[in-house]
Design a protein around this motif. Structure first.
Motif, mmCIF file in Angstrom:
data_model
loop_
_atom_site.group_PDB
_atom_site.id
_atom_site.type_symbol
_atom_site.label_atom_id
_atom_site.label_comp_id
_atom_site.label_asym_id
_atom_site.label_seq_id
_atom_site.Cartn_x
_atom_site.Cartn_y
_atom_site.Cartn_z
ATOM 1 N N ALA A 79 0.809 -1.226 0.000
ATOM 2 C CA ALA A 79 0.000 0.000 0.000
ATOM 3 C C ALA A 79 0.836 1.266 0.000
ATOM 4 O O ALA A 79 0.316 2.348 -0.260
ATOM 5 N N ALA B 165 -4.629 -1.317 4.887
ATOM 6 C CA ALA B 165 -3.545 -0.941 3.979
ATOM 7 C C ALA B 165 -2.221 -1.430 4.552
ATOM 8 O O ALA B 165 -1.734 -0.897 5.559
ATOM 9 N N VAL C 2 -5.548 1.801 -2.796
ATOM 10 C CA VAL C 2 -6.117 2.125 -1.481
ATOM 11 C C VAL C 2 -7.033 3.334 -1.580
ATOM 12 O O VAL C 2 -8.164 3.331 -1.066
ATOM 13 N N ARG D 48 -0.846 2.476 -3.391
ATOM 14 C CA ARG D 48 -1.427 3.683 -2.789
ATOM 15 C C ARG D 48 -2.662 4.128 -3.559
ATOM 16 O O ARG D 48 -3.675 4.526 -2.969
#
Length: 243
Positions: free
Chosen positions: A18, A38, A27, A24
């Motif tokens: 994550a 995450a 997420v 990222r």
């Protein structure tokens, strides 16, 4: 790990890697309508993830098998179901065959194949309960050989095999492999630097586009199982080590 309120009825998503460029974005996208566990290992990444609504940052080194069991068991105990599991954690390797020693093989295969298999295994009960989507972010290297990347290519071929086996072994789950070409991430930038190639970010897939493909998979109707998704740069690049 942060305990979630029992009143939180949002579906649960678990995302590894994550803190990376793709993870990222996955997420951020899933957090719009999921509570996202995450998973990352760096303090900086965990601090950034903590600033996103509906995200529970969770520390895990995916090369630590005991830690995978511990985190997975805790998640299983806290939640009766996991609706989405996205395996985004990965490492690249630019070593030639002569340079690919035991440490490289263990690190690349451990991160790219063994960790996803172990985490999926420990989460099987909540995944089955949800009829979950299990998403493997693979690579073009999972379909063809790359002579400059023996460990990475081998790991991604193995990941393809594991995903296909999981789909047959666990019919309650929807299992999909995403096969992106070159993605504009720090990992790709580092590989370019290792080989002395120019880096032109505009030629590569944006991490948000990979997240959008995963969103399409997650939102697919219950009558459909999407098994494999190829994502290629709009203008195919010709880098010698491209995937």
């Amino acid at each position: 790990m942060t305990q979630l309120s029992e009143a939180d009825a949002r579906p649960i998503a678990v995302v590894t890697g994550a803190g990376g460029g793709v993870g990222r974005e996955v997420v951020r996208d899933l957090a719009r309508d999921h509570t996202v566990i995450a998973i990352a290992r760096s303090d900086a990444a965990l601090a950034e993830l903590a600033g996103i609504d509906s995200v529970v940052p969770t520390r895990l080194d995916v090369l630590d098998a005991a830690a995978i069991d511990s985190v997975g068991a805790a998640l299983s105990a806290e939640h009766g179901r996991v609706d989405v599991l996205v395996h985004a954690a990965a490492v690249g390797s630019g070593e030639s065959l002569e340079q690919t020693d035991a440490e490289v093989w263990n690190r690349v295969l451990g991160t790219n194949v063994v960790a996803p298999a172990l985490l999926t295994r420990v989460l099987l009960a909540p995944l089955r309960a949800a009829g979950a989507d299990v998403v493997f972010i693979n690579s073009g290297a999972g379909k063809r050989a790359l002579p400059r990347h023996p460990a990475y290519t081998s790991s991604k071929h193995a990941l393809t095999g594991f995903a296909n086996t999981l789909r047959l072994a666990e019919p309650a789950l929807r299992v999909v492999s995403i096969f992106p070409g070159q993605i504009d991430t720090p990992m790709l930038r580092g590989l370019h630097a290792d080989f002395g190639f120019d880096y032109r970010s505009e030629e590569y897939i944006r991490p948000a586009s990979v997240a959008a493909a995963i969103r399409w998979v997650v939102d697919a109707g219950p009558d459909v199982q999407i098994t494999n998704v190829d994502l290629r740069p709009r203008h195919e690049v010709s880098a010698q080590f491209g995937v």
